[in-house]
Design an enzyme around this catalytic site. Structure first.
Site, short mmCIF file in Angstrom:
data_model
loop_
_atom_site.label_atom_id
_atom_site.label_comp_id
_atom_site.label_asym_id
_atom_site.label_seq_id
_atom_site.Cartn_x
_atom_site.Cartn_y
_atom_site.Cartn_z
N TYR A 218 -6.98 4.56 4.44
CA TYR A 218 -5.81 5.32 4.88
C TYR A 218 -6.15 6.55 5.72
O TYR A 218 -5.28 7.12 6.37
CB TYR A 218 -4.97 5.75 3.67
CG TYR A 218 -4.08 4.65 3.14
CD1 TYR A 218 -4.61 3.56 2.46
CD2 TYR A 218 -2.70 4.69 3.32
CE1 TYR A 218 -3.80 2.55 1.97
CE2 TYR A 218 -1.88 3.69 2.83
CZ TYR A 218 -2.44 2.62 2.17
OH TYR A 218 -1.62 1.61 1.69
N LYS B 60 -14.01 -3.60 -5.42
CA LYS B 60 -14.49 -4.86 -4.84
C LYS B 60 -15.97 -4.64 -4.52
O LYS B 60 -16.43 -4.86 -3.39
CB LYS B 60 -13.65 -5.18 -3.59
CG LYS B 60 -13.89 -6.54 -3.00
CD LYS B 60 -13.48 -7.71 -3.87
CE LYS B 60 -14.03 -9.01 -3.30
NZ LYS B 60 -13.90 -10.16 -4.20
N ASP C 53 -9.60 -8.78 -7.15
CA ASP C 53 -9.02 -10.13 -7.07
C ASP C 53 -8.77 -10.68 -8.48
O ASP C 53 -7.70 -11.20 -8.78
CB ASP C 53 -9.90 -11.07 -6.22
CG ASP C 53 -11.39 -11.00 -6.52
OD1 ASP C 53 -11.80 -10.17 -7.35
OD2 ASP C 53 -12.15 -11.80 -5.93
N ASP D 218 -2.27 0.58 -3.67
CA ASP D 218 -1.01 0.23 -3.00
C ASP D 218 -0.62 -1.20 -3.33
O ASP D 218 0.51 -1.48 -3.74
CB ASP D 218 -1.17 0.39 -1.48
CG ASP D 218 0.09 -0.02 -0.74
OD1 ASP D 218 1.18 0.41 -1.16
OD2 ASP D 218 -0.02 -0.78 0.24
N ASP E 158 2.59 -2.93 -6.08
CA ASP E 158 3.73 -3.79 -5.71
C ASP E 158 3.73 -5.02 -6.62
O ASP E 158 4.79 -5.48 -7.06
CB ASP E 158 3.65 -4.23 -4.23
CG ASP E 158 4.54 -3.37 -3.32
OD1 ASP E 158 4.63 -2.15 -3.56
OD2 ASP E 158 5.16 -3.93 -2.39
C1 IPM Z 1 3.56 3.15 -0.54
C2 IPM Z 1 3.77 2.63 0.87
C3 IPM Z 1 2.92 3.40 1.87
C4 IPM Z 1 1.46 3.22 1.45
C5 IPM Z 1 3.13 2.99 3.33
C6 IPM Z 1 4.57 3.17 3.74
C7 IPM Z 1 2.23 3.69 4.27
O1 IPM Z 1 3.49 1.26 0.91
O2 IPM Z 1 3.82 4.33 -0.77
O3 IPM Z 1 3.21 2.37 -1.42
O4 IPM Z 1 0.82 2.24 1.83
O5 IPM Z 1 0.96 4.09 0.75
MN MN Z 2 3.19 0.37 -1.02
#
Ligand code: IPM
Ligand code: MN
Ligand code: NAD
Length: 355
Positions: free
Chosen positions: A135, A192, A225, A249, A253
């Site tokens: 990042y 990893k 993984d 990140d 999700d």
């Molecule tokens: C998050 C989002 C951000 C990230 C994006 C929008 C840059 O996905 O906050 O999880 O990757 O950190």
């Molecule tokens: Mn995200």
């Protein structure tokens, strides 16, 4: 000592303003002693006057506020995503909010796509490194537009950066109990290092060193993984997970999926002792923006997380209890089994909080 907590509210783009309005409503219903100041940093603002973050914006936030509540950033009219990068990633990096704390809690069995899983089975946190990794955007493109084009995206890992986030995870494990009151016992580092040996090697060495300072906590390791499979096959095993920016990140999700989807997941971007920022895990979801269908519960839970961080634990508990009840009674948006709109779901929570 100043009593009233000063909170900056930055709703952002897409569904951000819709869900943040409901988070604000819940906070106000709780009677939390907070003073809220709204800022219009967003795609709209950028398209109007080319400003992403006003001059000294981050210094102002740090000086004048105790916490920041953010919606989401991302708008199809800004394909470069420059405003999101400068506002969201800018805030994380420039305010040095190095620990991205993402709790993963199942509020009701009905929300989980897995069979036979109870709320007590899913109660872990991900501590995501938030100021380094890929990042940082170090690198560049060479010979762009030719068949010989080269793109380099460096993965930056510093000893200081890795050590402080790993220590944060151990401290978190030591100080926080699970929802059922039982102590947290293990910190799992996810990397990893079998393929990314330089960065992974640093994470491995630092993790081993720091774990020795916490003999009562069991250190564990998994490749990212393998962890993805385990998270779906047996999420009960997780307690505190610490990992780098990118893996954090992605796995959060995935973890949001266990909780009922992105609309349920909350997060904090924290630097202990400094002004910290709180935001739902989801993005601006352009396809559903402006339709009163976005789930506000992730944003509402995020506001509770922020209040707890500010020491307003009673108000935070009341908001969390109301969200739990909303989920149980299906007084929610459609993505989590109800039939209410964003606004109506937020209103239900606020009324419950105010009782
Ligand atoms: C998050 C989002 C951000 C990230 C994006 C929008 C840059 O996905 O906050 O999880 O990757 O950190
Ligand atoms: Mn995200
Ligand atoms: P997203 O989180 O916005 O949406 C992904 C999916 O989840 C969509 O199908 C959406 O309908 C659903 N969803 C998300 N939040 C929801 C909610 N509250 N209620 C109901 N459903 C919800 O991710 P994306 O589509 O990959 O990204 C859209 C934009 O948001 C992009 O510009 C991206 O960069 C940005 N983004 C911003 C942040 C942030 O500001 N923190 C986080 C992630 C993505």
């Amino acid at each position: 000592m100043r009593q009233k907590k000063r909170v900056a509210i930055i709703p952002g783009d897409g569904i951000g303003p819709e869900v943040i309005a409901e988070a604000v409503r819940a906070m106000q219903a709780s009677g939390a002693d907070v003073e809220l100041t709204h800022f219009d940093w967003s795609a709209n603002r950028y398209l109007a006057d080319a400003v992403t973050v006003p001059p000294d914006g981050f210094a102002m936030l740090e000086r004048d506020f105790d916490a920041i509540l953010l919606g989401a950033f991302g708008d199809p009219r800004v394909p470069s995503n420059i405003h999101a990068k400068e506002i969201l990633l800018g805030m994380r990096f420039k305010m040095d909010l190095y620990a991205n704390l993402r709790p993963v809690r199942l509020l009701d069995a009905s929300l989980c796509p897995l069979k036979g899983v109870e709320p007590s089975d899913i109660d872990f946190v991900v501590v995501r490194e938030n100021t380094e990794g890929v990042y940082v955007d170090a690198g560049g493109v060479f010979k762009q537009g030719t068949p010989d084009e080269v793109a380099v995206q460096e993965d930056i890992n510093t000893r200081k950066g890795v050590e402080r986030v790993v220590r944060y995870a151990f401290e978190y494990c030591e100080r926080h109990k699970k929802q059922d009151g039982s102590p947290r016992r293990q910190v799992l580092m996810c990397d990893k290092s079998n393929a990314m040996t330089h960065a992974g090697g640093l994470w491995q060495r630092v993790f081993k060193e720091v774990s020795r300072e916490y003999p009562q906590i069991t250190p564990q390791h998994m490749y990212v993984d393998a962890l993805c499979t385990q998270m779906v096959r047996d999420p009960r095993q997780f307690d505190v997970i610490v990992t780098n920016n990118m893996f954090g990140d992605i796995i959060t999700d995935l973890a949001a999926g266990l909780q009922g989807g992105l609309g349920m997941a909350a997060s904090g971007n924290i630097h202990p002792g400094k002004t910290s920022m709180f935001e739902p895990v989801h993005g601006s979801a352009p396809p559903i923006a402006g339709k009163n269908v976005a789930n506000p519960l992730g944003a509402i839970l995020t506001s509770a997380m922020m209040l707890a961080h500010l020491g307003l634990t009673q108000e935070a508990d009341e908001i969390e209890a109301a969200v739990l009840e909303a989920v149980r009674q299906r007084k929610t948006t459609q993505d989590v089994g109800g039939s209410l709109g964003t606004h109506e779901a937020g209103e239900w929570v606020a009324k419950r909080v105010a009782r």
